[in-house]
Design an enzyme around this catalytic site. Structure first.
Site, PDB file in Angstrom:
ATOM      1  CE  LYS A   1      -3.547   2.665   0.082  1.00 40.09           C
ATOM      2  NZ  LYS A   1      -4.571   2.709   1.127  1.00 40.09           N
TER       3      LYS A   1
ATOM      4  CE  LYS B   1      -2.862   7.614   7.205  1.00 30.52           C
ATOM      5  NZ  LYS B   1      -3.216   6.202   6.844  1.00 30.52           N
TER       6      LYS B   1
END
Length: 291
Positions: free
Chosen positions: A171, A239
């Site tokens: 990811k 983030k």
């Protein structure tokens, strides 16, 4: 069908939980804010008072939370999933978090006789709503196989990447590719505009060639129309890039382009655009050019 507890009903979690209900799963839900819980209860879910209570009723616990500290608190904190989950249950975290945190959670739950799968997703809110997410799974083959029927409801494709934490590495790589693609599209459309050429026609031409991409198709249109309602928020992508940067430092992998993209997202957050869609990077480029 296994009983599921779903914890974290934000922009992604709410439609994912709704899809599990529609598929016939018995569902218990928990969220810090109540509106999403009430909506799903109206659709047939049960509400739990906290993570431990939700986990105690389930064979499979799924979380979709904003960041690594949230997962640590909800799973390992006081009254967390680990306090209620039963031996033999399965834990599936679909959040995007640091690979090290995923491995920490896996080890802590293994001590309680619980297998864990880190299964971050890609595709944003539209794919979550349509059950078309791309899912990257880390964990044992047995745990991923057990999770697969549930993940098949949530996504169009689940790829078993490797051992615990491997899904989160995949990811992080995904978020690097998406961020740099958004940056490239923003620069290309700005170049066309400043050169006095219609950027919409340039985008149309690029979509017919080797430069074509889903980002150019979807986010290029957002940039042209200046429609930045969030499908995936700037602050969350920033983030995710921080996770990639940290992983890069840990593994000795230089990521200079990622660092530049992260700095641009920092600028967006500083200018109050953290809650806009990450395609708002195009607007930042326009502001930098004085447009």
């Amino acid at each position: 069908m296994e009983r599921i507890a779903f914890i974290g009903l934000g922009i992604m979690g709410r439609p994912m939980a709704a899809n599990l209900l529609a598929a016939g799963y018995e569902l218990t839900v928990h969220n810090r804010s109540r509106d999403a819980v009430d909506e799903l209860v109206e659709q047939g879910a049960r509400a739990a008072d906290g993570p431990a209570a939700a986990a105690a009723e389930a064979d499979v616990v799924i979380t979709m939370l904003p960041d690594s500290p949230d997962v640590e608190e909800v799973v390992l904190g006081e009254g967390g999933v680990a306090d209620g989950i039963r031996s033999g249950s399965l834990f599936v975290d679909t959040s995007t978090i640091a690979p090290a945190t995923a491995r920490q959670v896996h080890a802590a739950l293994a001590e309680r006789g619980v297998e864990a799968v880190d299964a971050p997703v890609s595709g944003g809110e539209p794919a979550a709503r349509d059950g078309q997410l791309a899912i990257m799974a880390g964990g044992s083959e047995e745990a991923v196989d057990r999770a697969r029927p549930i993940l098949d409801v949530l996504g169009k494709a689940t790829t078993h990447i490797g051992p615990p934490g491997a899904g989160q590495v995949a990811k992080a790589a995904n978020q690097v590719v998406v961020a740099l693609n958004i940056q490239a599209v923003a620069e290309a459309l700005l170049l066309a505009r400043r050169a006095g050429v219609d950027p919409a026609r340039v985008r149309e031409a690029l979509l017919g060639g080797f430069a074509a991409s889903r980002v150019l198709e979807v986010h290029g249109e957002r940039m042209l129309e200046h429609t930045f309602d969030p499908g995936f928020r700037v602050a969350l992508h920033r983030k995710d890039l921080a996770i990639a940067q940290q992983a890069g430092r840990e593994q000795g992998a230089p990521l200079p382009a990622t660092s530049l993209a992260a700095a641009l997202f920092d600028a967006l957050v500083a200018q109050g655009d953290g809650d806009r869609d990450h395609s708002a990077l195009g607007a930042l480029y326009e502001r930098m050019a004085g447009d």
